[in-house]
Design a protein around this motif. Sequence first.
Motif, PDB file in Angstrom:
ATOM      1  N   GLU A  36       0.849  -1.183   0.000  1.00 39.37           N
ATOM      2  CA  GLU A  36       0.000   0.000   0.000  1.00 39.37           C
ATOM      3  C   GLU A  36       0.890   1.240   0.000  1.00 39.37           C
ATOM      4  O   GLU A  36       1.805   1.353   0.795  1.00 39.37           O
ATOM      5  CB  GLU A  36      -0.912   0.010   1.224  1.00 39.37           C
ATOM      6  N   SER A  37       0.608   2.163  -0.907  1.00 44.20           N
ATOM      7  CA  SER A  37       1.361   3.415  -0.951  1.00 44.20           C
ATOM      8  C   SER A  37       0.544   4.429  -1.730  1.00 44.20           C
ATOM      9  O   SER A  37      -0.455   4.082  -2.373  1.00 44.20           O
ATOM     10  CB  SER A  37       2.734   3.214  -1.609  1.00 44.20           C
ATOM     11  N   ASP A  38       0.959   5.690  -1.679  1.00 49.34           N
ATOM     12  CA  ASP A  38       0.287   6.719  -2.460  1.00 49.34           C
ATOM     13  C   ASP A  38       0.545   6.468  -3.938  1.00 49.34           C
ATOM     14  O   ASP A  38       1.698   6.373  -4.366  1.00 49.34           O
ATOM     15  CB  ASP A  38       0.807   8.107  -2.081  1.00 49.34           C
ATOM     16  N   PRO A  48       3.355   5.306  -8.751  1.00 42.51           N
ATOM     17  CA  PRO A  48       3.831   5.829  -7.469  1.00 42.51           C
ATOM     18  C   PRO A  48       3.817   7.350  -7.463  1.00 42.51           C
ATOM     19  O   PRO A  48       4.112   7.983  -8.479  1.00 42.51           O
ATOM     20  CB  PRO A  48       5.269   5.297  -7.373  1.00 42.51           C
ATOM     21  N   ASP A 164       7.181  -0.165  -8.565  1.00 40.77           N
ATOM     22  CA  ASP A 164       5.976   0.046  -7.751  1.00 40.77           C
ATOM     23  C   ASP A 164       4.762   0.416  -8.593  1.00 40.77           C
ATOM     24  O   ASP A 164       3.742   0.845  -8.068  1.00 40.77           O
ATOM     25  CB  ASP A 164       6.244   1.132  -6.700  1.00 40.77           C
TER      26      ASP A 164
END
Length: 212
Positions: A36-38, A48, A164
């Motif tokens: 999970e990431s922005d 990303p 990513d």
Amino acid sequence: MFRRRRREQPEQVAEQEPAAPVREYGPWDADEPHPESDRIDLGGLRLPHNPDFDVRLASVGDQHVGVVVLYEESSLQLQALAAPRSSGLWDEVKTKIVSQAKHLEEQEGPFGRELAGEMRVESTTRPARYIGVDGPRWFLLAVISGPAALDETVAAPYIDFLKDVVVVRGDEPMAREEPIPLRRPNEQTSEKSDERPGLNPFKRGPEISEIR
């Protein structure tokens, strides 16, 4: 978090943790466990969020067909294509690229075999590095050009970016090598997103421009 099945049942159903990724890095398929990431949600691609990168949609007519990421003196081009369920496209696409461009050589990279050499931009040539990734019913082509194509240290931010990326193939029937549809973030539908909590597409607001 799951709700209790009945009010009279006292037991609390435990909150399910997201499944851990089975690979060290992507590009990821949207349906497989991934960190999970922005990320910037462009429909067929979730990228990303890196405030140092200038992300632009590449368009042909009214259709968004790819993404160009600019950073310092180099660039990264991304295009996601539909692929057969039974086999990947990279070997075939690699052969086409070699037949159309001169001074390209195969080399081993972080995603497997890739091509490196020069690409023609209008009347000049520019160092280029072609990276192909076969996924489940999709193929992602990444082209790094400029100084980052020659220097691994300069290329590192782009490689980390690519690791990513999330590809959203969808379930719709698509022709072989058909571009997976992209959209600007503000063109998202009003339907409730099925993304997991914690994914915030933008911290600084939409900054996607277009290249035609």
